[in-house]
Write an enzyme that holds these catalytic residues in place. Structure first.
Site, short mmCIF file in Angstrom:
data_model
loop_
_atom_site.label_atom_id
_atom_site.label_comp_id
_atom_site.label_asym_id
_atom_site.label_seq_id
_atom_site.Cartn_x
_atom_site.Cartn_y
_atom_site.Cartn_z
N CYS A 118 0.89 -1.16 0.00
CA CYS A 118 0.00 0.00 0.00
C CYS A 118 0.92 1.20 0.00
O CYS A 118 1.49 1.56 1.03
CB CYS A 118 -0.91 0.01 1.23
N CYS A 121 -0.44 4.24 2.26
CA CYS A 121 -0.69 4.17 3.70
C CYS A 121 -0.38 2.77 4.21
O CYS A 121 0.78 2.35 4.21
CB CYS A 121 -2.13 4.59 4.00
N SER A 122 -1.40 2.01 4.60
CA SER A 122 -1.14 0.71 5.23
C SER A 122 -2.28 -0.27 4.96
O SER A 122 -2.54 -1.15 5.77
CB SER A 122 -0.97 0.90 6.74
N CYS A 123 -3.00 -0.10 3.84
CA CYS A 123 -4.14 -0.97 3.54
C CYS A 123 -3.65 -2.40 3.36
O CYS A 123 -2.63 -2.65 2.73
CB CYS A 123 -4.85 -0.49 2.28
#
Lengths: 213, 120
Positions: A118, A121-123
């Site tokens: 991702c 971000c941090s998906c």
């Protein structure tokens, strides 16, 4: 013995080793967390039980969920087809609900290796793998994976043949991916449970491969 | 960091940048569990959005507006609680005055997280 510190090898309910005791001085942001949580309770927006339940739900989500999905896809051609067609529905059917998000399964073959990242971000496919590891959220992984996936893979100890196609899938807030690793050789007669034990977290992110028996 | 070739590209859009080695993937405890306070932050994000106070886009907007400095200096869940709080105030869950009062009360309870969150 309550103060015996020989328990560091044990795993927490979420399947991770326990961290060192967290008894450092109260930080500003920890203070904020307590305050926010208590205000939400006082305003009738949530309850302590609801917060505890949510933590329990998240703790129960571990890479073993994803491993069960992969093992079933390896063993059951009909399930494999359903997973590749609509991974949100196929994983929901196994009790791993991704909610309103779209989940896409990408499959490693002799010719193609898939990885997920991702960049923004941090998906992460939390329904199948739990919370993402720290490195997945790092600047280095987010930046480099789409630029030089092979050198990132090499840092994870994965070296692919020159002619393998590497596909990197950039997750978004609404769309997540899960990698179906290549089924290892010599596993033809294994049960789903035995197969699931070969499926590592990193093999479903694409930074690893399934273990060989 | 402004990208001179694409000034509209913001700091968090870091895909394709150069960077150092992937950190800590072999470190002992890489696969660590999160602290209780971090798990609570995660739970507050899910609950706050499930109750309609904000969306994942709202969470992201505040995280991105916090800037690169916050990304480097604060931990992941520190940034998250800051964003959740901002979103909840904007969504009308409580006021900044409520927060200030509550934070003062919490920090007066003791020196550690355990002391300060006791009874909650």
């Amino acid at each position: 013995m309550p103060h015996d510190h020989h328990d560091h090898d044990h795993l927490s309910p979420s399947g991770h080793p326990y961290r060192a005791d967290d008894d450092t001085d109260l930080s500003y942001w920890q203070t904020m967390e307590i305050a926010v949580r208590e205000l939400l309770v006082e305003k009738g927006i949530t309850t302590p039980a609801e917060v505890a339940d949510q933590i329990e739900t998240m703790d129960a989500r571990t890479p073993s969920n994803g491993a069960k999905v992969v093992a079933r896809a390896w063993s059951d051609p009909e399930y494999h087809a359903a997973l590749m067609k609509d991974a949100s529905a196929a994983t929901r059917e196994m009790g791993f609900d991704i909610g309103p998000l779209k989940l896409i399964a990408v499959e490693n073959t002799d010719d193609t290796h898939n990885m997920i990242v991702c960049t923004l971000c941090s998906c992460y496919p939390r329904n199948l793998l739990g919370l993402p590891p720290d490195w997945y959220k790092s600047r280095a992984y987010r930046s480099r994976t789409v630029r030089e996936p092979r050198s990132v893979l090499a840092e994870f100890g994965v070296t692919l043949p020159e002619n393998t196609t590497v596909r990197v899938h950039d997750s978004t807030a609404d769309m997540r991916y899960i990698v179906i690793p290549k089924r290892p050789q010599g596993t033809e007669n294994m049960s789903e449970d035995e197969l699931a034990a070969l499926v590592t977290r990193d093999s479903m992110i694409g930074t690893g491969v399934a273990k060989t028996p | 960091m402004l990208d001179p070739k694409n000034p509209a590209r913001r700091w968090h859009d870091m895909g394709g940048d150069t960077a150092g080695p992937i950190p800590d993937m072999d470190a002992p405890g890489e696969d660590h569990d999160f602290s209780l306070w971090e798990k609570r932050v995660d739970a507050l994000m899910i609950i706050g959005s499930a109750k309609g106070y904000f969306t994942v886009d709202g969470l992201r907007r505040v995280l991105e507006d916090m800037g690169e400095d916050a990304f480097e200096k604060m931990t992941y869940y520190e940034r998250w609680i800051a964003s959740i709080n901002q979103n909840l105030i904007e969504g009308g869950a409580y006021t900044t005055a409520d927060l200030a009062e509550k934070m003062a009360e919490v920090s007066a309870r003791g020196k550690t997280y355990g002391d300060a969150s006791a009874g909650s």
